[in-house]
Design a protein around this motif. Structure first.
Motif, PDB file in Angstrom:
ATOM      1  N   UNK A  64       0.896  -0.996   0.050  1.00 20.16           N
ATOM      2  CA  UNK A  64      -0.154  -0.114   0.079  1.00 20.16           C
ATOM      3  C   UNK A  64       0.789   1.387  -0.159  1.00 20.16           C
ATOM      4  N   UNK A  65       2.071   1.088  -0.178  1.00 16.61           N
ATOM      5  CA  UNK A  65       3.026   2.303  -0.235  1.00 16.61           C
ATOM      6  C   UNK A  65       4.035   2.358  -1.532  1.00 16.61           C
ATOM      7  N   UNK A  66       4.458   3.583  -1.928  1.00 11.48           N
ATOM      8  CA  UNK A  66       5.596   3.652  -2.664  1.00 11.48           C
ATOM      9  C   UNK A  66       6.777   3.150  -2.311  1.00 11.48           C
ATOM     10  N   UNK A  67       7.546   2.299  -2.861  1.00 10.98           N
ATOM     11  CA  UNK A  67       8.501   1.707  -2.313  1.00 10.98           C
ATOM     12  C   UNK A  67       9.767   2.572  -2.658  1.00 10.98           C
ATOM     13  N   UNK A  68      10.975   2.659  -2.088  1.00  7.73           N
ATOM     14  CA  UNK A  68      12.080   3.275  -2.246  1.00  7.73           C
ATOM     15  C   UNK A  68      12.788   2.616  -3.500  1.00  7.73           C
ATOM     16  N   UNK A  69      13.715   3.561  -4.369  1.00 10.15           N
ATOM     17  CA  UNK A  69      14.314   3.165  -5.402  1.00 10.15           C
ATOM     18  C   UNK A  69      15.477   1.560  -5.088  1.00 10.15           C
ATOM     19  N   UNK A  70      15.807   1.870  -4.007  1.00  7.68           N
ATOM     20  CA  UNK A  70      16.594   0.463  -3.647  1.00  7.68           C
ATOM     21  C   UNK A  70      16.213  -0.880  -4.002  1.00  7.68           C
ATOM     22  N   UNK A  71      14.708  -0.839  -3.692  1.00  4.42           N
ATOM     23  CA  UNK A  71      13.733  -2.154  -3.542  1.00  4.42           C
ATOM     24  C   UNK A  71      13.860  -2.701  -5.185  1.00  4.42           C
ATOM     25  N   UNK A  72      13.513  -1.727  -5.924  1.00  4.57           N
ATOM     26  CA  UNK A  72      13.825  -1.880  -7.361  1.00  4.57           C
ATOM     27  C   UNK A  72      15.057  -2.292  -7.913  1.00  4.57           C
ATOM     28  N   UNK A  73      16.095  -1.648  -7.537  1.00  3.12           N
ATOM     29  CA  UNK A  73      17.525  -2.043  -7.753  1.00  3.12           C
ATOM     30  C   UNK A  73      17.873  -3.323  -7.151  1.00  3.12           C
ATOM     31  N   UNK A  74      17.406  -3.550  -6.125  1.00  6.53           N
ATOM     32  CA  UNK A  74      17.738  -5.021  -5.519  1.00  6.53           C
ATOM     33  C   UNK A  74      17.123  -6.103  -6.332  1.00  6.53           C
ATOM     34  N   UNK A  75      15.781  -5.946  -6.865  1.00  5.67           N
ATOM     35  CA  UNK A  75      15.319  -7.217  -7.587  1.00  5.67           C
ATOM     36  C   UNK A  75      15.723  -6.865  -9.019  1.00  5.67           C
ATOM     37  N   UNK A  76      16.129  -5.708  -9.842  1.00  9.11           N
ATOM     38  CA  UNK A  76      16.648  -5.416 -11.033  1.00  9.11           C
ATOM     39  C   UNK A  76      17.951  -4.549 -10.886  1.00  9.11           C
ATOM     40  N   UNK A  77      18.989  -5.325 -10.509  1.00 12.64           N
ATOM     41  CA  UNK A  77      20.372  -4.474 -10.830  1.00 12.64           C
ATOM     42  C   UNK A  77      20.483  -3.835 -12.076  1.00 12.64           C
TER      43      UNK A  77
END
Length: 332
Positions: free
Chosen positions: A31-44
């Protein structure tokens, strides 16, 4: 493919250029906007994304996958992913995991086509503002197939530009058989491209899936882990007009596992964790390869990485050291 297909695996499996594109593990949105690091962790691969978007080292495009049920939260995170460099998004309506489904994610939404439509609409609208395409990964239903066509049509109506359909319900999980003929029914009910998925372990499975579904394209999952040459095998058969590569030798599989371990070591991962991941991959291989089964039984209790890798590379089973040479034969 949660816990299996990370950036290192994508890099290894796409290295021969046989894959058209890859998909990340899902980014779980609540229910929240995730920080950029989460996307980078899943997709370096986002860290080096240019105008073509995230790519593996072999320049294979990478699609970022989102999983959730809140349309507004998913749209906000789609915009966040796009801001990080994503150029193609995938929505996961196929995950059969009980934990995910209990928390209103994955295949649980297939019980209500209207919810599939709402999620796809929100994310597709966000993607459209930035010129980013959105597709949807579906199953044939949750408990049964009664809503298979309705869910596919809902995803299309919401703006999905492509559908990937795993040819089983959530209740069926990964138990064979895959109902590829049902994908043909979905194809006839929608106008967007449909990709067949599920139980494609071999060239023969690929041909059966294409024939029964009528799909031009297929998505490979566990089959690529079981046989790292599977996409290469299919591509060679297509390009050569019927030549069939010889079986993938153990030395090719061993080399793939060793390279994976080396990548994890370089990233600083603990050796015991690396061994656990190697066992997970080898366990998938052993169901389709006798040598992998023998190695798995010999190494299943091994905990030290050097000993595990030595067990992979040993010549006790007499594998062919000339694994890099492709020996094609013609399908009769």
């Amino acid at each position: 493919m949660e816990g299996v297909i990370d950036a290192d695996t994508r890099a290894l499996l796409s290295d021969d250029g046989a894959l058209d594109w890859c998909v990340t593990e899902f980014v779980r949105v609540v229910d929240a906007k995730l920080p950029p690091r989460v996307f980078l962790r899943h997709c370096p691969e986002l860290a080096t994304a240019g105008s073509s978007g995230p790519l593996t080292p072999s320049s294979t495009p990478v699609t970022l996958q989102l999983l959730g049920s809140d349309p507004q939260a998913l749209a906000a995170n789609a915009e966040q992913a796009i801001a990080q460099g994503a150029t193609r998004l995938d929505l996961n309506f196929g995950c059969p995991a009980k934990t995910v489904n209990r928390h209103d994610g994955g295949a649980s939404l297939l019980r209500t086509p209207e919810r599939v439509h709402a999620v796809v609409t929100a994310v597709a609208d966000a993607g459209r503002r930035f010129g980013v395409s959105v597709n949807a990964k579906l199953r044939l239903g949750f408990d049964d197939k009664q809503l298979a066509l309705a869910c596919a049509q809902a995803a299309e109506a919401g703006g999905a530009e492509e559908l990937v359909v795993h040819a089983r319900t959530r209740r069926e999980g990964y138990r064979p058989p895959a109902h590829w003929e049902w994908i043909a029914r979905i194809r006839s009910a929608v106008s967007v491209p449909v990709v067949a998925n599920g139980d494609i372990w071999s060239l023969e499975d690929y041909w059966k899936a294409r024939t029964l579904s009528g799909c031009h394209d297929v998505m490979l999952g566990r089959g690529m882990l079981a046989d790292p040459w599977l996409a290469r095998r299919i591509r060679h058969w297509q390009d050569s007009g019927g030549e069939r590569l010889s079986p993938t030798p153990w030395s090719a599989r061993s080399a793939m596992l060793t390279r994976y371990a080396q990548a994890k070591q370089q990233a600083g991962m603990q050796e015991k964790v690396i061994v656990s991941l190697l066992k997970q991959w080898l366990n998938i291989m052993r169901g389709r390869d006798a040598e992998a089964a023998t190695r798995f039984m010999a190494l299943r209790r091994e905990t030290a990485l050097p000993s595990f890798l030595a067990g992979l590379d040993s010549d006790e089973s007499g594998h062919d050291p000339s694994w890099g040479h492709l020996r094609p034969t013609t399908i009769e």
